[in-house]
Every structure is written in structure tokens, then in C-alpha cells.
Write a protein that holds these residues in place. Structure first.
Motif, mmCIF file in Angstrom:
data_model
loop_
_atom_site.group_PDB
_atom_site.id
_atom_site.type_symbol
_atom_site.label_atom_id
_atom_site.label_comp_id
_atom_site.label_asym_id
_atom_site.label_seq_id
_atom_site.Cartn_x
_atom_site.Cartn_y
_atom_site.Cartn_z
ATOM 1 N N THR A 32 0.845 -1.214 0.308
ATOM 2 C CA THR A 32 -0.102 0.008 0.013
ATOM 3 C C THR A 32 0.951 1.293 0.050
ATOM 4 O O THR A 32 0.609 2.173 -0.748
ATOM 5 C CB THR A 32 -0.964 0.006 1.092
ATOM 6 O OG1 THR A 32 -1.731 -1.130 1.130
ATOM 7 C CG2 THR A 32 -1.728 1.237 1.171
ATOM 8 N N SER A 35 2.535 1.701 -3.424
ATOM 9 C CA SER A 35 1.594 2.229 -4.396
ATOM 10 C C SER A 35 1.213 3.614 -4.102
ATOM 11 O O SER A 35 0.958 4.614 -5.176
ATOM 12 C CB SER A 35 0.431 1.524 -4.580
ATOM 13 O OG SER A 35 -0.374 1.644 -3.276
ATOM 14 N N SER A 39 2.311 7.472 -6.608
ATOM 15 C CA SER A 39 1.406 8.056 -7.254
ATOM 16 C C SER A 39 1.722 9.683 -7.003
ATOM 17 O O SER A 39 0.840 10.471 -7.478
ATOM 18 C CB SER A 39 -0.089 7.757 -6.729
ATOM 19 O OG SER A 39 0.001 8.046 -5.205
#
Length: 75
Positions: A32, A35, A39
Motif C-alpha cells: 500500500t 503504491s 502516485s
């Protein structure tokens, strides 16, 4: 040593260790965070920091001006 006997020995040596809940949680949290980290861009981060600083300064100046206006109305 025969091929069959070698395969039996290899099977006996291999032990499967089930994953523990802590391992699963750490893996999920790591995935998590990776990711989320991917971003964000530096431009977005810089813009957020700049907007937060401008908002803080505007809030401070507005509260000081309103404080002066209130003092004038009391006197």
C-alpha cells in the motif's frame, strides 16, 4: 544413489512454514505504501506545501485584522 531416493530425501527436507498474520500485514502495508508513494509527484507535493503556507499566512493576517476591528468598535 537412485533418482527416486534423492527425490524422497528432498521432499523430507522441504518444510512449508505457513505465513503468519504479521507477515501478511507487513506485506499488505508495504504494498500500500509503495503504491501511494508512486502516485505522488514532486510538483504536487510542492504545490500542497505552498498552498498550506499561503493559507496559514492569510488566516493569521485575517484574524489580526478582525481583532483590530473589534477593538475599535469597543472603544
Amino acid at each position: 544413489m537412485s533418482l527416486r531416493r534423492m527425490s524422497l530425501l528432498c521432499r523430507r527436507k522441504k518444510r512449508r512454514y505457513p505465513m503468519k498474520w504479521n507477515d501478511i500485514r507487513l506485506g499488505a502495508m508495504g504494498g500500500t505504501l509503495c503504491s501511494i508513494w508512486a502516485s505522488f509527484s514532486f510538483g504536487d507535493l510542492a504545490q500542497t506545501v505552498l498552498m498550506a503556507a499561503v493559507g496559514t499566512v492569510v488566516s493569521f493576517v485575517t484574524s489580526k485584522l478582525l481583532g483590530r476591528v473589534r477593538r475599535r468598535k469597543r472603544d
